[in-house]
Design a protein around this motif. Sequence first.
Motif, PDB file in Angstrom:
ATOM      1  N   VAL A 239       0.862  -1.181   0.000  1.00 47.03           N
ATOM      2  CA  VAL A 239       0.000   0.000   0.000  1.00 47.03           C
ATOM      3  C   VAL A 239       0.898   1.230   0.000  1.00 47.03           C
ATOM      4  CG1 VAL A 239      -1.916  -1.159   1.141  1.00 47.03           C
ATOM      5  CG2 VAL A 239      -0.172  -0.020   2.528  1.00 47.03           C
ATOM      6  N   SER A 241       1.344   5.716   0.260  1.00 51.48           N
ATOM      7  CA  SER A 241       0.887   6.990   0.798  1.00 51.48           C
ATOM      8  C   SER A 241       0.049   7.734  -0.232  1.00 51.48           C
ATOM      9  CB  SER A 241       2.089   7.846   1.198  1.00 51.48           C
ATOM     10  OG  SER A 241       1.712   9.189   1.418  1.00 51.48           O
ATOM     11  N   ASP A 252      -1.417  -2.553   6.445  1.00 50.00           N
ATOM     12  CA  ASP A 252      -2.627  -1.784   6.701  1.00 50.00           C
ATOM     13  C   ASP A 252      -3.453  -2.563   7.721  1.00 50.00           C
ATOM     14  OD1 ASP A 252      -4.711  -0.046   6.513  1.00 50.00           O
ATOM     15  OD2 ASP A 252      -5.254  -0.544   4.455  1.00 50.00           O
ATOM     16  N   TYR A 339      -6.059   2.397   3.107  1.00 50.92           N
ATOM     17  CA  TYR A 339      -5.316   2.140   1.878  1.00 50.92           C
ATOM     18  C   TYR A 339      -5.840   0.956   1.065  1.00 50.92           C
ATOM     19  CZ  TYR A 339      -2.103   4.804   4.824  1.00 50.92           C
ATOM     20  OH  TYR A 339      -1.558   5.752   5.641  1.00 50.92           O
ATOM     21  N   SER A 359      -5.447  -2.630  -3.558  1.00 56.42           N
ATOM     22  CA  SER A 359      -4.607  -1.660  -2.868  1.00 56.42           C
ATOM     23  C   SER A 359      -4.764  -0.365  -3.634  1.00 56.42           C
ATOM     24  CB  SER A 359      -3.143  -2.107  -2.887  1.00 56.42           C
ATOM     25  OG  SER A 359      -2.280  -1.015  -2.586  1.00 56.42           O
ATOM     26  N   GLY A 360      -5.259   0.696  -2.965  1.00 62.40           N
ATOM     27  CA  GLY A 360      -5.592   1.927  -3.661  1.00 62.40           C
ATOM     28  C   GLY A 360      -6.950   1.828  -4.314  1.00 62.40           C
ATOM     29  N   MET A 534      -1.678   9.343   7.709  1.00 64.19           N
ATOM     30  CA  MET A 534      -2.690   9.530   6.681  1.00 64.19           C
ATOM     31  C   MET A 534      -3.690  10.623   7.025  1.00 64.19           C
ATOM     32  SD  MET A 534      -4.100   8.692   3.822  1.00 64.19           S
ATOM     33  CE  MET A 534      -5.664   8.515   2.955  1.00 64.19           C
TER      34      MET A 534
END
Length: 688
Positions: A239, A241, A252, A339, A359-360, A534
């Motif tokens: 994951v 930023s 995560d 994430y 992821s994302g 985050m």
Amino acid sequence: MKIGKYSLALLLVMAGCTAQPAVSPSSEPTVETGNLTQTAEQLANVLVTQLGATSVQYALMDNGEVTVSGQAGVFAKESDQALSAQDQYAIGSVSKMFTAAAVMKLQDEGKLDLDQPVAELLPEFTMADERYSEITVRMLLNHSSGLPGSSFSEGFMFVPDTTAHDTFLENLKTLHLQADPGAYSVYSNDSFVLAELVVEKVSGQDFTSYLRTQFIEPLGMTRTQTSVGNVDFNAMPKVYSATQPQRALPADIVSVIGTGGMYSTAEDLCRWGLAFMPSSSMLSAEALSAMSVNEAKKGIWPTEQANSIGYGLGWDSVELSPFSQAGIQALSKGGDTMYSHTAFVVLPQQGLTCAVLSSGGLSSYNQMMASTLLEQALMEKGVISEALPHYQLPTTPETVPAIPEEVQAYAGLYADSTSLYRIDFTEEGILNFTIEQMPDTPTPLTHVGDGQFLLPSPMTNQLFSFEENGGHTYLKVEAVTEIPGLGYSATTVYYAMKVEENPLSDAVKSAWQTRSTKTYLLISEDLHSQIYEMILPIAPVPLSSFAEGYVNAHQIVDENRAVAIVQIPGSGSRDQFDYTFFTQDGVEYLQGAGDLYVSQDSAVKAEVGTMNVTLNDQGHTQWLTLDPALEGKTLTVSSDSQGVFVYDATMICLYNRVTDGEKTITLPSGGTLGLAGEAGTVFTLTIE
């Protein structure tokens, strides 16, 4: 979970239709996978190339057989490691379905009743609000408990932790409900933390053990674990930023298992779908039927033509569009951590389950992929003869009709849990929608008749109207989204509630004006918390110049308190908490739900040379300000603690020792330095 509400464009993303199923689905053959596999690959590619996903994993199961399975994207941006069907992802709130199923199984066994007060099962549960005794187990599962939303601390972490679980009941003792129990359903993470504790109390087992013995092992889900299991976090797809997309982060982790702390694969989640099929050996037919009832409609809820939200017991939707408009029940649950993102959709009468993990990206995008894939599967099975029609909003008329006087009476001030809005009308048939953060740039919407106002856009069309319900006036928004190459969705929500101006006395106004010039810094989270990375670890409290007597859409009641007042089902009033300020030893603090903040006035000024900083007896995070003159200088921190955070002047995290390890730190122009760890921890800072 302390994830803020989506913006209007992101929140409102689903819709519906009116087709009828072509044939009975009861004995349909297994899906042929050729076209489906190609479609899945194309859909996943859109998620990766256009919608922010770093990696995607997906699977579709038909009557117990995985017929489609694949991956897209990269395991890590900095390596050539291949993705596989065995890679685990954080599934976020899809974990709630395990909690709901656990509760229903205990009811099947006669060990609890859905309409039993939680306090009878869990005597340790108390609150500073006598209404807590009215909360039933059912209200936990349908989000109507009235609990604040996400009042736990240390829920999002970079290491496994049980603090949020262990301290939850203690935190609740000082809190008040946000609504009468059962009044309406608003998404509530707190409810499922409490449900997890009920499962442990009634079963006599820890939550992980109960899930493993009752569901995970019997269904052969070999790649499904909880955050306190033996998860190999290093083996998961990476994951990244959100503010620095090339910066890989550690695992995560959501530490409240029952609300969002599980890990799985797409194929395993498809196996989990078997628990919700008519032939399930996990739950009784009565339990499955109860879970699939639209509980949200029992309370305050918008009238709707099509929707992606309609809470069952655990489910986000038991009437997912466009399937519901075709007489096909689709049960869906989405999950979003900071994430990682998951969509889980079950068509029980057709024996179909689809899971998309990433992821994302966003779970709503993943759900669009799952819906498109399931729709094609239904066509290949012969359940439907053509693609399901999509719910359509009105178009802009050639001649704009006049706005009725009774509609114009809805002009005024509106609020959700985080923002204020103003609505006014023009003689030309325009509704001006103005958000507090952009007071000089109202968004114009065109009257299309019947008191409805259209806001078109290339992908998402939104239709605004007004409804009175439960003694409140609501701004209702229907939104239909079509993303080329991915799919369609629709949502109907109450987006904001009409509120009144709140005149303040001079003394009260002065107190809040003073605070408006300050920032309050988080001091109560563990050093491994994702909030430092985050979510900004700050709480600005600007006195609104947009409306009298408000701060961050909270209504000010006296010099030291502002309260959350909106009552919006769905998501519009989720995760609310009151602001309470107090002064101790000459330092001002802000208490909000389970978090404690301190005024920036207490921050120490960092200077060139060497200085020691020792954390206080409570282990509160210590903050230091970085003068612009320190730009380009090197910071070295000597300490046993990993809790070292450097932020720029906008509070974007530039360095976090937990995620970045030991490295040379070059200071920005201005900004802030945070130091976190155990009570008494000493940090030696050298700036040169």
